[in-house]
Design a protein around this motif. Structure first.
Motif, PDB file in Angstrom:
ATOM      1  N   THR A   1       0.809  -1.206   0.000  1.00 47.74           N
ATOM      2  CA  THR A   1       0.000   0.000   0.000  1.00 47.74           C
ATOM      3  C   THR A   1       0.843   1.257   0.000  1.00 47.74           C
ATOM      4  N   SER A   2       2.164   1.135   0.014  1.00 45.75           N
ATOM      5  CA  SER A   2       3.023   2.305  -0.019  1.00 45.75           C
ATOM      6  C   SER A   2       4.282   1.983  -0.820  1.00 45.75           C
ATOM      7  N   ALA A   3       4.903   3.024  -1.337  1.00 42.73           N
ATOM      8  CA  ALA A   3       6.111   2.830  -2.133  1.00 42.73           C
ATOM      9  C   ALA A   3       6.866   4.149  -2.208  1.00 42.73           C
ATOM     10  N   THR A   4       8.183   4.041  -2.417  1.00 44.34           N
ATOM     11  CA  THR A   4       9.029   5.222  -2.608  1.00 44.34           C
ATOM     12  C   THR A   4       9.368   5.344  -4.091  1.00 44.34           C
ATOM     13  N   VAL A   5       9.111   6.509  -4.643  1.00 41.86           N
ATOM     14  CA  VAL A   5       9.441   6.784  -6.038  1.00 41.86           C
ATOM     15  C   VAL A   5      10.643   7.726  -6.037  1.00 41.86           C
ATOM     16  N   GLU A   6      11.834   7.143  -6.076  1.00 36.91           N
ATOM     17  CA  GLU A   6      13.058   7.922  -5.936  1.00 36.91           C
ATOM     18  C   GLU A   6      13.234   8.921  -7.063  1.00 36.91           C
ATOM     19  N   GLU A   7      12.751   8.579  -8.254  1.00 34.49           N
ATOM     20  CA  GLU A   7      12.906   9.484  -9.399  1.00 34.49           C
ATOM     21  C   GLU A   7      12.193  10.818  -9.178  1.00 34.49           C
ATOM     22  N   LEU A   8      11.147  10.810  -8.344  1.00 37.38           N
ATOM     23  CA  LEU A   8      10.394  12.032  -8.047  1.00 37.38           C
ATOM     24  C   LEU A   8      10.727  12.589  -6.662  1.00 37.38           C
ATOM     25  N   GLY A   9      11.360  11.752  -5.829  1.00 39.33           N
ATOM     26  CA  GLY A   9      11.625  12.165  -4.449  1.00 39.33           C
ATOM     27  C   GLY A   9      10.372  12.151  -3.599  1.00 39.33           C
ATOM     28  N   LEU A  10       9.536  11.112  -3.798  1.00 37.36           N
ATOM     29  CA  LEU A  10       8.258  11.025  -3.099  1.00 37.36           C
ATOM     30  C   LEU A  10       8.063   9.654  -2.458  1.00 37.36           C
ATOM     31  N   SER A  11       7.403   9.645  -1.299  1.00 37.28           N
ATOM     32  CA  SER A  11       6.872   8.421  -0.708  1.00 37.28           C
ATOM     33  C   SER A  11       5.363   8.485  -0.839  1.00 37.28           C
ATOM     34  N   LEU A  12       4.772   7.464  -1.441  1.00 42.27           N
ATOM     35  CA  LEU A  12       3.355   7.476  -1.769  1.00 42.27           C
ATOM     36  C   LEU A  12       2.607   6.352  -1.071  1.00 42.27           C
ATOM     37  N   GLY A  13       1.318   6.556  -0.864  1.00 46.35           N
ATOM     38  CA  GLY A  13       0.484   5.528  -0.243  1.00 46.35           C
ATOM     39  C   GLY A  13      -0.862   5.432  -0.928  1.00 46.35           C
ATOM     40  N   SER A  14      -1.488   4.251  -0.816  1.00 46.17           N
ATOM     41  CA  SER A  14      -2.839   4.066  -1.349  1.00 46.17           C
ATOM     42  C   SER A  14      -3.838   4.782  -0.450  1.00 46.17           C
TER      43      SER A  14
END
Length: 496
Positions: free
Chosen positions: A395-408
């Motif tokens: 339900t969560s992931a880090t998108v290093e290319e954007l510098g973001l940690s995201l969640g559902s």
């Protein structure tokens, strides 16, 4: 004159009319309704003029907990070392000199539940890995304590203090957390930021919160101020009974923002009893893997509503297999308790006495089948390797290319970030201060609605959009952001 008065007295009797039965029934029902309403109003407790009497009664039973452990500093840079020293050593293939291991102290809260035996309840994370535990009473008396047992799954631990001669403890009782209602007044007492016994008051904001802290999440949410150091402290009702153990908070700043979570006392009771008797928990085990029953699944199985827990696999030679349960069965009732949703079943099974034979109702091929299951012991099954580790959807992931940690986006996230029910998209959990998203002013709590002009519903959707953009040699990714300013498009540079 006397005669006339006698005549007047007799006249009402002579002219009395029969009472209309319908009117009498209506009057009686009205009076009964008013009486019921008055009784209900008297049961709904209003806020007291002051919490002083309650606080004075409860404070002696609430303790501060200090733990000490040795922390290895291997691989860490000593604080305050300039970067050019780091570069100097790295260029020469060397390593920075490491400081000696240090003694670290942490603070938490707890409460006495048995004055004679010296039992103190707190959180598992308060005393985890502690080499030395001290319990400090309200009068600053320090007592050594030992760990009787702990349970990481509910974050509950039980200590026993070494009672000094002449020291008398004050204890509090565990109440019935099922009786507490949303909107009821509650009082939290603990040791915030190491300041010592502090009292805060608020209401129950929600029940049954699942914050994905463990397999038995059923937290009470409160807006009573809970801060770092309150962990392990009690949440009281207005009768002075403990209805929760303050365990976690949601806080972007590190301080209280009015969203605290407490382990319900009814979950903690069984855990504490097991820790006191065995030093570890003894939970019920069924031996099944399960999933939610969606509306589509319910329709395909002939269920009138989406309810129960759908069995996806059955452990070999486990209690469920011996009871005759099969893959594809939907468990509707266990031990005479309704399984209204999937996540309720593990708690119901865990709270069932080990070795007990209980009735189970399952939905199979369009009809209810009644079975009998003998409950196994989870800890024994785990030791023998019979229990598969639960596989949760990411339900969560880090998108290093954007510098973001995201969640559902789910109910917990909506509550955490105060988002409306109709909100859609992927929630931003954290922003790397040095990343490309931070340069564009993106903030935690905002929603990514679209990536590359396509709607996104999960962190994986955003990652796939990033992957495609980089494959197409794009230098930035166009995001549609929903924030305090409303909807806006933002082109975020992609870092390789």
């Amino acid at each position: 004159m006397v005669k006339r008065m006698n005549q007047v007295k007799r006249r009402p009797h002579a002219q009395a009319k029969a009472v209309n039965p319908a009117l009498w029934i209506m009057a009686t029902l009205t009076a009964l309704g008013l009486l019921i309403a008055m009784m209900a109003q008297s049961q709904a407790r209003s806020a007291p003029e002051s919490f002083a009497d309650l606080a004075e009664k409860l404070l002696p039973a609430v303790v501060n907990i200090s733990t000490t452990q040795t922390v290895s500093a291997h691989g860490q840079m000593p604080e305050g070392v300039p970067d050019f020293f780091r570069d100097f050593f790295e260029r020469r293939g060397g390593q920075m000199p490491q400081p000696n291991p240090r003694r670290a102290t942490s603070l938490g809260s707890g409460f006495v539940i048995d004055a004679e035996k010296g039992y103190v309840v707190t959180n598992n994370h308060v005393i985890k890995d502690a080499e030395e535990i001290k319990v400090i009473l309200q009068d600053n008396t320090e007592l050594n304590a030992k760990l009787l047992g702990s349970d990481p799954k509910t974050d509950v631990a039980l200590l026993q203090v070494d009672l000094k001669k002449g020291v008398k403890l004050s204890a509090v009782k565990l109440g019935d957390s099922d009786e507490i209602r949303v909107g009821d007044w509650v009082v939290a007492i603990g040791n915030p930021f190491g300041l010592g016994g502090s009292v805060t008051a608020g209401i129950v904001s929600a029940r049954g919160r699942n914050i994905q802290a463990g397999p038995y999440d059923d937290f009470i949410q409160t807006d009573a101020a809970i801060n770092k150091g309150n962990s392990g402290g009690p949440l009281f009702d207005l009768d002075g009974n403990v209805i929760g153990i303050n365990t976690a908070i949601y806080s972007p700043s590190g301080g209280s923002v009015g969203i605290g979570f407490s382990v319900p006392s009814n979950i903690a009771k069984n855990v504490i009893a097991d820790l006191a008797e065995y030093g570890h928990t003894r939970r019920g085990w069924l031996g099944v893997r399960i999933q939610n029953v969606s509306a589509e699944i319910a329709e395909s199985l002939g269920l009138t509503e989406a309810t129960g827990a759908l069995i996806t696999s059955v452990a070999d030679d486990g209690p469920a297999q011996k009871a005759g349960m099969e893959k594809g069965d939907v468990i509707l009732k266990f031990n005479n308790k309704d399984v209204s949703e999937m996540r309720k079943l593990p708690r119901i099974v865990a709270e069932t006495e080990v070795g007990k034979s209980v009735p189970v109702e399952v939905w199979r091929k369009g009809k209810i089948v009644k079975l009998k299951a003998k409950v196994g012991e989870l800890e024994v099954a785990e030791k023998n390797g019979d229990v598969e580790k639960p596989k949760f959807a990411k339900t969560s992931a880090t998108v290093e290319e954007l510098g973001l940690s995201l969640g559902s986006l789910n109910d917990e996230m909506r509550a955490r970030f105060n988002l409306p029910e109709e909100a859609n998209g992927v929630i931003i959990l954290d922003v790397d201060n040095e990343g490309p998203a931070a340069e564009k002013g993106l903030r935690a709590g905002e929603l990514i609605v679209e990536a590359s002009q396509k709607e996104v519903a999960s962190p994986d959707d955003v990652k796939q959009a990033v992957k495609k953009a980089m494959k197409d040699d794009q230098k930035s990714l166009l995001l549609l952001i929903d924030g305090e300013e409303g909807l806006r498009f933002v082109a975020v540079k992609l870092e390789k």
